[in-house]
Write a protein that holds these residues in place. Structure first.
Motif, PDB file in Angstrom:
ATOM      1  N   GLU A  78      -8.226  -6.054  -5.283  1.00 33.29           N
ATOM      2  CA  GLU A  78      -8.032  -5.224  -4.085  1.00 33.29           C
ATOM      3  C   GLU A  78      -7.564  -3.822  -4.475  1.00 33.29           C
ATOM      4  OE1 GLU A  78      -8.064  -4.252  -0.056  1.00 33.29           O
ATOM      5  OE2 GLU A  78      -8.812  -6.082  -0.970  1.00 33.29           O
ATOM      6  N   LEU A 117       0.815  -1.223   0.000  1.00 35.27           N
ATOM      7  CA  LEU A 117       0.000   0.000   0.000  1.00 35.27           C
ATOM      8  C   LEU A 117       0.844   1.267   0.000  1.00 35.27           C
ATOM      9  CD1 LEU A 117      -2.799  -1.094   2.483  1.00 35.27           C
ATOM     10  CD2 LEU A 117      -2.896  -1.011  -0.024  1.00 35.27           C
ATOM     11  N   LYS A 170     -10.474  -1.896  -5.849  1.00 37.78           N
ATOM     12  CA  LYS A 170     -11.349  -1.521  -4.736  1.00 37.78           C
ATOM     13  C   LYS A 170     -10.809  -0.282  -4.012  1.00 37.78           C
ATOM     14  CE  LYS A 170     -11.721  -4.056  -0.926  1.00 37.78           C
ATOM     15  NZ  LYS A 170     -11.939  -5.261  -0.108  1.00 37.78           N
ATOM     16  N   ARG A 171      -9.496  -0.154  -3.980  1.00 36.84           N
ATOM     17  CA  ARG A 171      -8.850   0.974  -3.310  1.00 36.84           C
ATOM     18  C   ARG A 171      -8.582   2.143  -4.263  1.00 36.84           C
ATOM     19  NH1 ARG A 171      -6.297  -0.442   1.738  1.00 36.84           N
ATOM     20  NH2 ARG A 171      -6.794  -2.589   2.272  1.00 36.84           N
TER      21      ARG A 171
END
Length: 156
Positions: A104, A74, A107-108
């Motif tokens: 993922e 991240l 989604k972010r």
């Protein structure tokens, strides 16, 4: 095979998978001493923090044992590594992990993912839509060496 998020309690198993994948898959890309340095049996304390702080996925077998790992970093919006136990290579586990990481990231609201592939994995990532940007070297403190790599990206 199915994919799920890893638990920090599994960190030692994930480290084991990482080491086995490197020792098997990278033996034609890096010299034996570099691989030995890069894959110590003892897990560094920082590794568990990566599992705790990032979406870390595992593909599991029918006994719910992790056989493949990978995570979305991240901090850098990158895939830091996908590793599969040698006996499960070629069974689709790494592709499932890659799909979970891409989902993922979407989604972010991450629009582009990057990664540094070892030479032996370049074709795998290309098959999954990644484009090589440049051949480079990555300094690994664990390996105590510059590791040849291919910087790659994909738009999501």
């Amino acid at each position: 095979m199915k994919v799920r998020l890893a638990s920090p309690k599994e960190a030692k198993r994930l480290w084991f998978i990482r080491n086995q994948a490197i020792r098997h898959g990278c033996k034609n890309s890096y010299d034996p001493q570099t691989i030995c340095n890069w894959t110590p049996d003892e897990m560094p304390p920082s590794y568990i923090k990566m599992v705790e702080n990032n979406p870390f996925f595992v593909a599991v077998n029918e006994r719910d044992e992790a056989v493949s790992t990978g995570f979305l970093n991240l901090e850098s919006n990158s895939i830091d590594a996908i590793f599969t136990l040698p006996e499960y290579m070629g069974h689709g586990a790494a592709g499932l992990i890659l799909d979970a990481i891409k989902a993922e990231a979407k989604k972010r609201k991450i629009s582009t993912l990057t990664l540094d592939s070892s030479p032996n994995a370049e074709r795998f990532y290309q098959k999954h839509g990644f484009t090589p940007i440049r051949h480079d070297n990555y300094y690994s403190a664990l390996a105590q060496a510059n590791l040849a790599c291919i910087h790659m990206k994909i738009a999501l």
